[in-house]
Design a protein around this motif. Sequence first.
Motif, PDB file in Angstrom:
ATOM      1  N   HIS A  36      29.672  -8.035 -29.019  1.00 32.58           N
ATOM      2  CA  HIS A  36      29.662  -9.496 -28.879  1.00 32.58           C
ATOM      3  C   HIS A  36      29.539  -9.964 -27.420  1.00 32.58           C
ATOM      4  N   PHE A  37      28.592  -9.378 -26.708  1.00 32.92           N
ATOM      5  CA  PHE A  37      28.271  -9.906 -25.383  1.00 32.92           C
ATOM      6  C   PHE A  37      27.803 -11.349 -25.533  1.00 32.92           C
ATOM      7  N   LYS A  38      28.156 -12.183 -24.573  1.00 29.93           N
ATOM      8  CA  LYS A  38      27.817 -13.600 -24.659  1.00 29.93           C
ATOM      9  C   LYS A  38      26.313 -13.800 -24.766  1.00 29.93           C
ATOM     10  N   LYS A  39      25.557 -13.045 -24.002  1.00 26.53           N
ATOM     11  CA  LYS A  39      24.101 -13.125 -24.072  1.00 26.53           C
ATOM     12  C   LYS A  39      23.506 -11.779 -23.677  1.00 26.53           C
ATOM     13  N   ILE A  40      22.559 -11.308 -24.473  1.00 27.28           N
ATOM     14  CA  ILE A  40      21.822 -10.091 -24.176  1.00 27.28           C
ATOM     15  C   ILE A  40      20.393 -10.492 -23.830  1.00 27.28           C
ATOM     16  N   LYS A  41      19.945 -10.112 -22.640  1.00 35.20           N
ATOM     17  CA  LYS A  41      18.613 -10.476 -22.181  1.00 35.20           C
ATOM     18  C   LYS A  41      17.760  -9.216 -22.066  1.00 35.20           C
ATOM     19  N   LEU A  42      16.605  -9.249 -22.661  1.00 30.73           N
ATOM     20  CA  LEU A  42      15.652  -8.152 -22.554  1.00 30.73           C
ATOM     21  C   LEU A  42      14.530  -8.579 -21.623  1.00 30.73           C
ATOM     22  N   ASN A  43      14.373  -7.882 -20.513  1.00 35.39           N
ATOM     23  CA  ASN A  43      13.384  -8.249 -19.500  1.00 35.39           C
ATOM     24  C   ASN A  43      12.104  -7.447 -19.670  1.00 35.39           C
ATOM     25  N   ILE A  44      10.996  -8.165 -19.849  1.00 33.77           N
ATOM     26  CA  ILE A  44       9.690  -7.538 -20.037  1.00 33.77           C
ATOM     27  C   ILE A  44       8.734  -8.034 -18.960  1.00 33.77           C
ATOM     28  N   VAL A  45       8.288  -7.145 -18.081  1.00 34.94           N
ATOM     29  CA  VAL A  45       7.261  -7.493 -17.100  1.00 34.94           C
ATOM     30  C   VAL A  45       5.907  -7.244 -17.751  1.00 34.94           C
ATOM     31  N   LEU A  46       5.159  -8.322 -17.981  1.00 39.58           N
ATOM     32  CA  LEU A  46       3.857  -8.173 -18.638  1.00 39.58           C
ATOM     33  C   LEU A  46       2.811  -7.659 -17.655  1.00 39.58           C
ATOM     34  N   ILE A  47       2.155  -6.582 -18.025  1.00 42.74           N
ATOM     35  CA  ILE A  47       1.117  -5.987 -17.182  1.00 42.74           C
ATOM     36  C   ILE A  47      -0.106  -5.719 -18.048  1.00 42.74           C
ATOM     37  N   LYS A  48      -1.248  -6.202 -17.582  1.00 44.08           N
ATOM     38  CA  LYS A  48      -2.500  -6.050 -18.339  1.00 44.08           C
ATOM     39  C   LYS A  48      -2.835  -4.576 -18.529  1.00 44.08           C
ATOM     40  N   GLY A  49      -3.117  -4.207 -19.763  1.00 46.30           N
ATOM     41  CA  GLY A  49      -3.476  -2.829 -20.055  1.00 46.30           C
ATOM     42  C   GLY A  49      -2.285  -1.911 -20.243  1.00 46.30           C
ATOM     43  N   GLN A  50      -1.092  -2.408 -20.000  1.00 45.21           N
ATOM     44  CA  GLN A  50       0.098  -1.582 -20.172  1.00 45.21           C
ATOM     45  C   GLN A  50       0.934  -2.035 -21.369  1.00 45.21           C
ATOM     46  N   ASN A  51       1.227  -3.338 -21.444  1.00 43.85           N
ATOM     47  CA  ASN A  51       2.050  -3.803 -22.562  1.00 43.85           C
ATOM     48  C   ASN A  51       1.703  -5.212 -23.034  1.00 43.85           C
ATOM     49  N   ASP A  52       0.602  -5.785 -22.538  1.00 45.10           N
ATOM     50  CA  ASP A  52       0.249  -7.149 -22.940  1.00 45.10           C
ATOM     51  C   ASP A  52      -0.195  -7.230 -24.399  1.00 45.10           C
ATOM     52  N   ASP A  53      -0.394  -6.074 -25.030  1.00 41.77           N
ATOM     53  CA  ASP A  53      -0.739  -6.054 -26.452  1.00 41.77           C
ATOM     54  C   ASP A  53       0.506  -6.064 -27.341  1.00 41.77           C
ATOM     55  N   GLU A  54       1.701  -6.126 -26.736  1.00 43.47           N
ATOM     56  CA  GLU A  54       2.950  -6.085 -27.499  1.00 43.47           C
ATOM     57  C   GLU A  54       3.701  -7.414 -27.508  1.00 43.47           C
ATOM     58  N   VAL A  55       3.071  -8.472 -27.031  1.00 41.86           N
ATOM     59  CA  VAL A  55       3.751  -9.773 -26.972  1.00 41.86           C
ATOM     60  C   VAL A  55       4.272 -10.182 -28.341  1.00 41.86           C
ATOM     61  N   LEU A  56       3.445 -10.046 -29.372  1.00 36.14           N
ATOM     62  CA  LEU A  56       3.864 -10.433 -30.723  1.00 36.14           C
ATOM     63  C   LEU A  56       5.046  -9.589 -31.198  1.00 36.14           C
ATOM     64  N   ASP A  57       5.051  -8.308 -30.867  1.00 39.23           N
ATOM     65  CA  ASP A  57       6.156  -7.430 -31.266  1.00 39.23           C
ATOM     66  C   ASP A  57       7.472  -7.907 -30.652  1.00 39.23           C
ATOM     67  N   PHE A  58       7.425  -8.301 -29.386  1.00 40.81           N
ATOM     68  CA  PHE A  58       8.640  -8.785 -28.722  1.00 40.81           C
ATOM     69  C   PHE A  58       9.099 -10.112 -29.320  1.00 40.81           C
ATOM     70  N   LEU A  59       8.165 -10.985 -29.601  1.00 38.14           N
ATOM     71  CA  LEU A  59       8.524 -12.265 -30.213  1.00 38.14           C
ATOM     72  C   LEU A  59       9.163 -12.050 -31.580  1.00 38.14           C
ATOM     73  N   LYS A  60       8.591 -11.166 -32.386  1.00 41.08           N
ATOM     74  CA  LYS A  60       9.109 -10.909 -33.717  1.00 41.08           C
ATOM     75  C   LYS A  60      10.484 -10.233 -33.668  1.00 41.08           C
ATOM     76  N   TYR A  61      10.776  -9.536 -32.585  1.00 42.50           N
ATOM     77  CA  TYR A  61      12.087  -8.884 -32.441  1.00 42.50           C
ATOM     78  C   TYR A  61      13.213  -9.918 -32.443  1.00 42.50           C
ATOM     79  N   THR A  62      12.911 -11.126 -31.983  1.00 36.76           N
ATOM     80  CA  THR A  62      13.936 -12.169 -31.944  1.00 36.76           C
ATOM     81  C   THR A  62      14.197 -12.786 -33.311  1.00 36.76           C
ATOM     82  N   GLN A  63      13.416 -12.396 -34.317  1.00 37.56           N
ATOM     83  CA  GLN A  63      13.620 -12.961 -35.655  1.00 37.56           C
ATOM     84  C   GLN A  63      14.978 -12.553 -36.231  1.00 37.56           C
ATOM     85  N   TYR A  64      15.331 -11.283 -36.040  1.00 35.27           N
ATOM     86  CA  TYR A  64      16.575 -10.776 -36.610  1.00 35.27           C
ATOM     87  C   TYR A  64      17.587 -10.318 -35.557  1.00 35.27           C
ATOM     88  N   HIS A  65      17.244 -10.439 -34.279  1.00 40.10           N
ATOM     89  CA  HIS A  65      18.147 -10.021 -33.208  1.00 40.10           C
ATOM     90  C   HIS A  65      18.470 -11.213 -32.311  1.00 40.10           C
TER      91      HIS A  65
END
Length: 215
Positions: free
Chosen positions: A36-65
Amino acid sequence: MNISLDTFQAQRYKEITRGGNIEQVLDGINAAAELHFKKIKLNIVLIKGQNDDEVLDFLKYTQYHDVNVRFIEFMPIGNSEKMWKKEYVGLQNVFNTCEQNGLEYSPIELKGNGPSDNYQIKGFKGSFGLIHPISSKFCENCNRLRITADGYVKACLYWNEEIDIRKAIPYKKEFRRLIQKSLDRKPLNHEMAMDEADRVIDKAPTWRHMSQIGG
């Protein structure tokens, strides 16, 4: 609690972190949620060709977390300008991803999140934030100082100016004086967002990479 998580893909995570195990990170996030931490922050540095294809995955992670997924613009710190421009991704991409996938979002207020602009997708437990030092000039509202692993305080990530506070740590008065000195020198802008930098004392960009600055 701040957790760096630039990808959900196991092999990609291993490459980015030079051997890290993504399952351990995900287990750690779940354990933190149970505590029960007051707030959990996940930091994602977007980099072209490295993880910019995962934006939707990160957004969907907040659906149940109940976490705040924070997308951070890649900054030209310790990198050549040519390489940075090749890998930079503007955070408008996050909004575009929401709209392309029919995800309705609205702005929300989160205390203690500094320069992050925060939003929540309709019906989702968590939220997402945007930290954009390049495309948005938030320097005047920045309330952060950074302490490096070797004992220097930095008022701005971009500039080389640092103050050694190691010897002052046992002496409260001197320690407070040096911290205040760093705050007083905090620039109103940085070269990443503006051409002028009148309040910067040491106008040389930092020689450190982000991994050397830490936090």
